[in-house]
Design an enzyme around this catalytic site. Sequence first.
Site, PDB file in Angstrom:
ATOM      1  N   GLU A   1      -5.594  -5.985  -2.987  1.00 30.57           N
ATOM      2  CA  GLU A   1      -5.598  -6.659  -1.673  1.00 30.57           C
ATOM      3  C   GLU A   1      -4.206  -6.643  -1.033  1.00 30.57           C
ATOM      4  OE1 GLU A   1      -7.960 -10.216  -1.262  1.00 30.57           O
ATOM      5  OE2 GLU A   1      -9.335  -9.559  -2.826  1.00 30.57           O
TER       6      GLU A   1
HETATM    7  C1  LIG Z   1      -8.872  -3.466 -10.707  1.00 27.74           C
HETATM    8  C2  LIG Z   1      -8.728  -2.963  -9.308  1.00 27.74           C
HETATM    9  C3  LIG Z   1      -9.661  -3.328  -8.340  1.00 27.74           C
HETATM   10  C4  LIG Z   1      -9.560  -2.842  -7.041  1.00 27.74           C
HETATM   11  N1  LIG Z   1     -10.521  -3.159  -6.125  1.00 27.74           N
HETATM   12  C5  LIG Z   1     -10.519  -2.538  -4.912  1.00 27.74           C
HETATM   13  C6  LIG Z   1     -11.611  -2.700  -3.998  1.00 27.74           C
HETATM   14  O1  LIG Z   1     -12.557  -3.450  -4.263  1.00 27.74           O
HETATM   15  N2  LIG Z   1     -11.581  -2.003  -2.842  1.00 27.74           N
HETATM   16  C7  LIG Z   1     -10.556  -1.179  -2.498  1.00 27.74           C
HETATM   17  O2  LIG Z   1     -10.605  -0.581  -1.439  1.00 27.74           O
HETATM   18  N3  LIG Z   1      -9.501  -1.006  -3.344  1.00 27.74           N
HETATM   19  C8  LIG Z   1      -9.470  -1.654  -4.535  1.00 27.74           C
HETATM   20  N4  LIG Z   1      -8.422  -1.466  -5.409  1.00 27.74           N
HETATM   21  C9  LIG Z   1      -7.306  -0.633  -5.013  1.00 27.74           C
HETATM   22  C10 LIG Z   1      -6.061  -1.439  -4.697  1.00 27.74           C
HETATM   23  O3  LIG Z   1      -6.220  -2.107  -3.491  1.00 27.74           O
HETATM   24  C11 LIG Z   1      -4.879  -0.457  -4.700  1.00 27.74           C
HETATM   25  O4  LIG Z   1      -4.630  -0.166  -6.056  1.00 27.74           O
HETATM   26  C12 LIG Z   1      -3.648  -1.010  -4.021  1.00 27.74           C
HETATM   27  O5  LIG Z   1      -3.849  -1.100  -2.639  1.00 27.74           O
HETATM   28  C13 LIG Z   1      -2.399  -0.175  -4.267  1.00 27.74           C
HETATM   29  O6  LIG Z   1      -2.627   1.163  -4.051  1.00 27.74           O
HETATM   30  P1  LIG Z   1      -2.266   2.224  -5.195  1.00 27.74           P
HETATM   31  O7  LIG Z   1      -2.783   1.710  -6.466  1.00 27.74           O
HETATM   32  O8  LIG Z   1      -2.695   3.557  -4.740  1.00 27.74           O
HETATM   33  O9  LIG Z   1      -0.699   2.166  -5.285  1.00 27.74           O
HETATM   34  P2  LIG Z   1       0.368   2.994  -4.374  1.00 27.74           P
HETATM   35  O10 LIG Z   1       0.080   2.763  -2.930  1.00 27.74           O
HETATM   36  O11 LIG Z   1       0.459   4.389  -4.865  1.00 27.74           O
HETATM   37  O12 LIG Z   1       1.688   2.204  -4.737  1.00 27.74           O
HETATM   38  C14 LIG Z   1       2.399   2.408  -5.952  1.00 27.74           C
HETATM   39  C15 LIG Z   1       3.641   1.523  -5.915  1.00 27.74           C
HETATM   40  O13 LIG Z   1       4.462   1.897  -4.809  1.00 27.74           O
HETATM   41  C16 LIG Z   1       4.685   0.784  -3.954  1.00 27.74           C
HETATM   42  N5  LIG Z   1       4.736   1.260  -2.573  1.00 27.74           N
HETATM   43  C17 LIG Z   1       3.823   2.016  -1.908  1.00 27.74           C
HETATM   44  N6  LIG Z   1       4.223   2.230  -0.648  1.00 27.74           N
HETATM   45  C18 LIG Z   1       5.417   1.600  -0.492  1.00 27.74           C
HETATM   46  C19 LIG Z   1       6.338   1.443   0.587  1.00 27.74           C
HETATM   47  N7  LIG Z   1       6.095   1.922   1.813  1.00 27.74           N
HETATM   48  N8  LIG Z   1       7.445   0.730   0.369  1.00 27.74           N
HETATM   49  C20 LIG Z   1       7.709   0.194  -0.839  1.00 27.74           C
HETATM   50  N9  LIG Z   1       6.882   0.288  -1.888  1.00 27.74           N
HETATM   51  C21 LIG Z   1       5.745   0.983  -1.727  1.00 27.74           C
HETATM   52  C22 LIG Z   1       3.524  -0.154  -4.219  1.00 27.74           C
HETATM   53  O14 LIG Z   1       3.839  -1.491  -3.900  1.00 27.74           O
HETATM   54  C23 LIG Z   1       3.315   0.049  -5.710  1.00 27.74           C
HETATM   55  O15 LIG Z   1       4.205  -0.732  -6.449  1.00 27.74           O
HETATM   56  C24 LIG Z   1      -8.483  -1.982  -6.699  1.00 27.74           C
HETATM   57  C25 LIG Z   1      -7.534  -1.649  -7.664  1.00 27.74           C
HETATM   58  C26 LIG Z   1      -7.652  -2.113  -8.945  1.00 27.74           C
HETATM   59  C27 LIG Z   1      -6.631  -1.701  -9.953  1.00 27.74           C
END
Ligand SMILES: Cc1cc2nc3c(=O)[nH]c(=O)nc-3n(C[C@H](O)[C@H](O)[C@H](O)COP(=O)(O)OP(=O)(O)OC[C@H]3O[C@@H](n4cnc5c(N)ncnc54)[C@H](O)[C@@H]3O)c2cc1C
Length: 580
Positions: free
Chosen positions: A390
């Site tokens: 979220e």
């Molecule tokens: C158990 C679980 C349940 C989930 N449920 C849902 C769901 O129901 N629906 C849904 O749509 N998604 C869901 N998600 C996805 C979740 O919302 C994403 O994992 C989250 O938004 C982060 O995206 P990412 O994992 O691709 O990380 P990334 O975006 O790849 O980020 C990796 C790291 O880089 C940092 N980062 C990225 N961009 C920047 C920036 N511009 N500046 C500084 N730091 C940055 C992030 O904070 C993080 O620490 C779920 C994930 C999990 C693990």
Amino acid sequence: MVDKKTASFMRSLCLGEIEEEIIVPYPEPTVAEKETLGAIVATLKSMLQPREKDFAAWDRAGEMPRAFIEELKGAGLFGLVIPERHGGLGLGATAYSRVIQELTRYDGSVAVTVGAHSSIGMRGLLLFGTEEQKARYLPKLSTGEMIAAFCLTEPGAGSDAASIKTTAVRDGDDWILNGEKLWITNGGIADFFSVFAKTSQEGRGHITAFIVTRDMKGVTTGPHEDKMGIRASSTTTVSLEDVRVPGANVMGEVGKGFKVAMKILNSGRTGLGGGSVGGLKRLIELAVHQARERVQFGRPIATFGSIRQKIGQMVVDCYAAESVVNLVAGLADRGFEDMAVEAAISKVLATEAVGRAADEALQIAGGSGYMRELPYERVVRDARINRIFEGTNEILRLFIALAAMNDVGEELKGLADSMRGVLDHPVKGFGVLSDYAKRRASLATGLRRPKGHWTLLAPQVASEAAVFEDAARELAIATDRLLRKHGKKIVEAQLPTKRLADVMIDLFALGALLARVSTRIEDQGEAAAGMEREILRVFAHQAKRRAAANFAAMDDNEDAGVEALAAHVLEAGRYTWDNL
Ligand SMILES: Cc1cc2nc3c(=O)[nH]c(=O)nc-3n(C[C@H](O)[C@H](O)[C@H](O)COP(=O)(O)OP(=O)(O)OC[C@H]3O[C@@H](n4cnc5c(N)ncnc54)[C@H](O)[C@@H]3O)c2cc1C
């Protein structure tokens, strides 16, 4: 009179104004709400308390039995926020957040299953659905005949959600959807999916929200993910292959889906915040029990200062998180519409508080805390996800701090609209912010302070109110100075931005505590509010120290050195000083 459509305590604060009418008196549930909640809490207790062993077993197995999900449906837990006329309980934000709090006390996976359905899965239907869509789906969503899931994330699009690749192409009155969604909570058990897809191939954005149901040909979900925590909750991929979706299933306007997604996430944040508060309360109970029972050096470990400090800090953190989460939920219930910054703050503050508390509670339990027999390690694992989903806390901090840069939007004609775009989507809005920073930096005089002091608080909290005022003044000055210093480059200056966000988080929490404790003193007298007064005193002192450190580090820091080290290791691909 504050305008509930536009008023925001934190955005005004960044202008140097304390709009205290927004948060004082501190919102409390009505007698009727307390009665309803009391009944729900009692039902949940009798239903969930005896299941502790089951929850542990389902965590190991990584799956929640269907029969138990039927029990959740029977208890009305899928209709919490659905209006009564559609068969739900019609709970407001405060009551809903409290129910999620209660569920989390027993089990994180249960709370996430119910929370993903209500906070995000079908929230778009509540916020943007047509009457016809609501009549068609809400009764089934309310009984749990349909469970809902929110499908935004994709393999290539996490934080940068505007870069999704799932497509929706018009075919007559219908749309044809293709794409793959990743890590979708409730994916395996849902029948109702809020799906976000690109409805134009021109660059980023142009996203539309669709209601997709499992019975549509081409919808499939993958196996349960094997996760670190909330293991019994369902997380799967959701694949869409030539799925024909009727035009009547568009949620909100075509092309405005990103706004729909952000509104859903903003609106659902008190659910996650409530869950974190529930976790904190449970951890305090566990820690207290452990500290009283465990005897070392001939005394209960509860008699040692280090242990007492951990427990006392958990209390402060829990009270702060609860104050902020309930305040944000109370604002929503009172009809305030612009709470995106405050909601983001509540998510960051509460999820980090429960993370720290889980770690400290495990530490109090020592080696036994590390053993699977006791619940600590599961709580640590379950709590960890909160900082990731979220909106990651990093992205939310950027979002919070960008709001601080919005202070002269009104004066800079035309910029207000663009800044709204920034707040809807910080990453996409970075370009706009560059222009803003340039113009802002050219302003000779920055700060307007029509009302930089409190007038509605009880006199007993005056010294903490003064701490708030001093830090708020410095916040406005620091925002101005940061923009002058970094100019156009502010968008890449993430460390100063983070410090600004941290001050804002502390200040909103201190504001919430001031309002809550002051209201308690006025309602029940100073004696009854004695311990809460103490919590306020401790929190204000800690917030003052953190804010001072953050302000000082804006000019005096080792950021360049840390950046150089990161650059070196990123280039080398490894740690380069191993002595073998
Ligand atoms: C158990 C679980 C349940 C989930 N449920 C849902 C769901 O129901 N629906 C849904 O749509 N998604 C869901 N998600 C996805 C979740 O919302 C994403 O994992 C989250 O938004 C982060 O995206 P990412 O994992 O691709 O990380 P990334 O975006 O790849 O980020 C990796 C790291 O880089 C940092 N980062 C990225 N961009 C920047 C920036 N511009 N500046 C500084 N730091 C940055 C992030 O904070 C993080 O620490 C779920 C994930 C999990 C693990």
